[in-house]
Scaffold this motif. Sequence first.
Motif, mmCIF file in Angstrom:
data_model
loop_
_atom_site.group_PDB
_atom_site.id
_atom_site.type_symbol
_atom_site.label_atom_id
_atom_site.label_comp_id
_atom_site.label_asym_id
_atom_site.label_seq_id
_atom_site.Cartn_x
_atom_site.Cartn_y
_atom_site.Cartn_z
ATOM 1 N N UNK A 117 -52.422 -36.105 27.283
ATOM 2 C CA UNK A 117 -52.003 -34.802 26.796
ATOM 3 C C UNK A 117 -50.530 -34.582 27.105
ATOM 4 N N UNK A 118 -49.795 -34.006 26.164
ATOM 5 C CA UNK A 118 -48.379 -33.720 26.437
ATOM 6 C C UNK A 118 -48.226 -32.642 27.498
ATOM 7 N N UNK A 119 -47.059 -32.575 28.068
ATOM 8 C CA UNK A 119 -46.792 -31.659 29.190
ATOM 9 C C UNK A 119 -47.157 -30.217 28.847
ATOM 10 N N UNK A 120 -46.827 -29.768 27.638
ATOM 11 C CA UNK A 120 -47.025 -28.360 27.288
ATOM 12 C C UNK A 120 -48.497 -27.958 27.224
ATOM 13 N N UNK A 121 -49.397 -28.925 27.043
ATOM 14 C CA UNK A 121 -50.814 -28.601 26.970
ATOM 15 C C UNK A 121 -51.334 -28.001 28.274
ATOM 16 N N UNK A 122 -50.689 -28.332 29.373
ATOM 17 C CA UNK A 122 -51.162 -27.827 30.665
ATOM 18 C C UNK A 122 -50.937 -26.325 30.808
ATOM 19 N N UNK A 163 -38.846 -12.326 21.814
ATOM 20 C CA UNK A 163 -40.161 -12.076 22.401
ATOM 21 C C UNK A 163 -40.792 -10.776 21.916
ATOM 22 N N UNK A 164 -40.016 -9.937 21.218
ATOM 23 C CA UNK A 164 -40.581 -8.720 20.619
ATOM 24 C C UNK A 164 -41.235 -9.011 19.269
ATOM 25 N N UNK A 165 -40.905 -10.152 18.678
ATOM 26 C CA UNK A 165 -41.378 -10.468 17.334
ATOM 27 C C UNK A 165 -42.823 -10.965 17.351
ATOM 28 N N UNK A 166 -43.504 -10.850 16.222
ATOM 29 C CA UNK A 166 -44.883 -11.351 16.155
ATOM 30 C C UNK A 166 -44.917 -12.869 16.390
ATOM 31 N N UNK A 167 -46.034 -13.336 16.896
ATOM 32 C CA UNK A 167 -46.193 -14.777 17.138
ATOM 33 C C UNK A 167 -46.322 -15.511 15.808
ATOM 34 N N UNK A 168 -45.511 -16.536 15.635
ATOM 35 C CA UNK A 168 -45.572 -17.342 14.414
ATOM 36 C C UNK A 168 -46.552 -18.491 14.600
ATOM 37 N N UNK A 169 -47.122 -18.937 13.503
ATOM 38 C CA UNK A 169 -47.986 -20.120 13.592
ATOM 39 C C UNK A 169 -47.100 -21.347 13.735
ATOM 40 N N UNK A 170 -47.487 -22.226 14.640
ATOM 41 C CA UNK A 170 -46.681 -23.402 14.927
ATOM 42 C C UNK A 170 -47.042 -24.568 14.027
ATOM 43 N N UNK A 171 -46.017 -25.293 13.616
ATOM 44 C CA UNK A 171 -46.255 -26.558 12.948
ATOM 45 C C UNK A 171 -46.652 -27.571 14.005
ATOM 46 N N UNK A 172 -47.811 -28.174 13.843
ATOM 47 C CA UNK A 172 -48.312 -29.113 14.845
ATOM 48 C C UNK A 172 -47.790 -30.519 14.577
ATOM 49 N N UNK A 173 -47.457 -31.202 15.654
ATOM 50 C CA UNK A 173 -47.001 -32.586 15.560
ATOM 51 C C UNK A 173 -47.967 -33.497 16.304
ATOM 52 N N UNK A 174 -48.091 -34.702 15.822
ATOM 53 C CA UNK A 174 -48.844 -35.705 16.567
ATOM 54 C C UNK A 174 -47.970 -36.204 17.708
ATOM 55 N N UNK A 175 -48.532 -36.288 18.906
ATOM 56 C CA UNK A 175 -47.778 -36.757 20.056
ATOM 57 C C UNK A 175 -48.261 -38.114 20.510
ATOM 58 N N UNK A 176 -47.309 -38.981 20.741
ATOM 59 C CA UNK A 176 -47.602 -40.269 21.356
ATOM 60 C C UNK A 176 -47.312 -40.104 22.843
ATOM 61 N N UNK A 177 -48.367 -39.999 23.620
ATOM 62 C CA UNK A 177 -48.256 -39.683 25.044
ATOM 63 C C UNK A 177 -47.328 -40.644 25.782
ATOM 64 N N UNK A 178 -47.385 -41.907 25.443
ATOM 65 C CA UNK A 178 -46.615 -42.912 26.182
ATOM 66 C C UNK A 178 -45.200 -43.099 25.661
ATOM 67 N N UNK A 179 -44.954 -42.779 24.413
ATOM 68 C CA UNK A 179 -43.654 -43.085 23.815
ATOM 69 C C UNK A 179 -42.773 -41.859 23.565
ATOM 70 N N UNK A 180 -43.381 -40.715 23.251
ATOM 71 C CA UNK A 180 -42.581 -39.538 22.887
ATOM 72 C C UNK A 180 -41.876 -38.947 24.106
ATOM 73 N N UNK A 181 -40.601 -38.610 23.913
ATOM 74 C CA UNK A 181 -39.807 -38.053 25.008
ATOM 75 C C UNK A 181 -40.100 -36.568 25.189
ATOM 76 N N UNK A 182 -40.161 -36.159 26.449
ATOM 77 C CA UNK A 182 -40.252 -34.747 26.786
ATOM 78 C C UNK A 182 -38.911 -34.245 27.293
#
Length: 566
Positions: free
Chosen positions: A23-28, A190-209
């Motif tokens: 899982x990528x860092x942000x999932x925690x 932070x006052x604005x409505x929450x936007x829907x995020x475009x989801x990306x596939x993450x490669x846990x071992x290769x993608x940079x954080x």
Amino acid sequence: MNNKPWLQTYPDEIPSTLTYTNQPVQDYLKMAANENPNRISIHFMGKEFTYQQIYESSIKLAGYLQELGIKKGDRVAIMLPNIPQAVISYYGILMAGGIVVQTNPLYMERELEYQMKDSGAIAIITMDILFPRVTKVMPKTDLQHVIVTAIKDFLPFPKNLVYPFIQKKQYGIVVNVKHEGHNHLLTEILKQPTRSLKEYEFDFEEDLALLQYTGGTTGFPKGVMLTHRNLVANASMCKAWLYKCKAGQEVVLGILPFFHVYGMTTVLILSVMEAHKMVLLPKFDVETTLKTIQKQRPTLFPGAPTIYIGLLNHPDLKNYDLSSIDSCISGSAALPVEVQQKFEEVTGGKLVEGYGLTESSPVTHANFLWDRPRVKGSIGVPWPDTDSAILSLETGEHLPPGEVGEIVVKGPQVMKGYWNRPEETAETFIDGWLLTGDLGYMDEKGYFYVVDRKKDMIIAGGYNIYPREIEEVLYEHPNVQEVVAAGIPDPYRGETVKAYIVLKEGATTTQEELNEFARKHLASYKVPRLYEFRDELPKTAVGKILRRALIDEEKKKTNDHIEKQA
């Protein structure tokens, strides 16, 4: 087992190998908010924020960044101290698919420009008082957007009203930024409505954080490429090492800056991973820290030797109750034994030394906190899933216990490489081993000891300082002919920066003038504390300045002084 003698010393509670979820860092942060939405995530100067609040703010920022055009792999810089906005920014950038570029708020324009150019960052999140500095470098970089926040934005009433006056008195400026064009206010986002995020596939071992900048004496700082796996692995190892700590029940003192990889891993990522409460301090002030410890009762306190020394030397230390502190791992510089012993006496907790480097996310070794006797002078043993060895400087062969060579490491926390520097990356590895540049040895039980640094890097007060960067600045002074910077012993900072100067013929200048010049181009902790004017500098036959000879001179002076006092 025979090749890793340290495993024989592990307590039963610490496994030799761990299982990592892909899982990528942000999932925690998402998990912490889902499982413990009302648990306090951050305490900041009297105001508290739940995990749900921090998560929602991070999601809002992520959606806004994507609307600005941030896509997977884009670099976004954070130039903030330890404030709630730094946490929101860190996770918001990752949620948007970006790569975080941690930037020291103390950086001057020259340093900031270099890092922005090298990383290719297209947006930066910074403080109002740093906004003028950022805008000056923008035309020379790829930066397209600046998101601005202020410390007062997340303070409780009435501190949020008073703080601007304190800030004006302290810094002499008031910065008003409008939410328009390429300038954006985090409060408005932070006052604005929450936007829907475009989801990306993450490669846990290769993608940079993360791009975490470090450097050396042969060049300017390099961007260390740390993947999601690197960071998750190191935080998981830290969790395993702190096996007596309970998930969601610890209070972590966040003094170590998040723009330093040690603070980022052991405070920011680990706290979110375990749903701990972080008590954030934007800067280290001894009295504020003592008051905070007494009031907020932190249990975990990652730090650096200068922090512990500063607290122990406060004249009113005995008036503060530090008994809540249970566990401390010291990093960034060697921990004096007397400091360790005195701090444990004062707190009743455990303080041990660890070891690591930016290229390993950062921790590779540490001493045991519990259930094992203290090993004087050792950096400890390798962490789970981490291998380490001593290589001969002459032959590159593995050396037996007791022999001094270069410390090398392997493990899932070791970097992918240096950003856009394949040749330097190749030079830093040998047969899969990361060369640390530190000289040391291992004993029969697998405990490691550092005896010297192969590199000329200076570590002062826990900060990594690179001599060439200082020299480049001082060489620009019109009266300077030759200069060399070196780290000399300092009882408080570990080392301090000294510059040796040869002036041009007929030229005159003073230490005060050089100091003023250096402060215009360097962060304050890099500015030399001492200057020595010489007619000539020691050199090799081919004209290379012998930095080591100057360091040895200083060590001899120190030793002679100690002998005279004895």
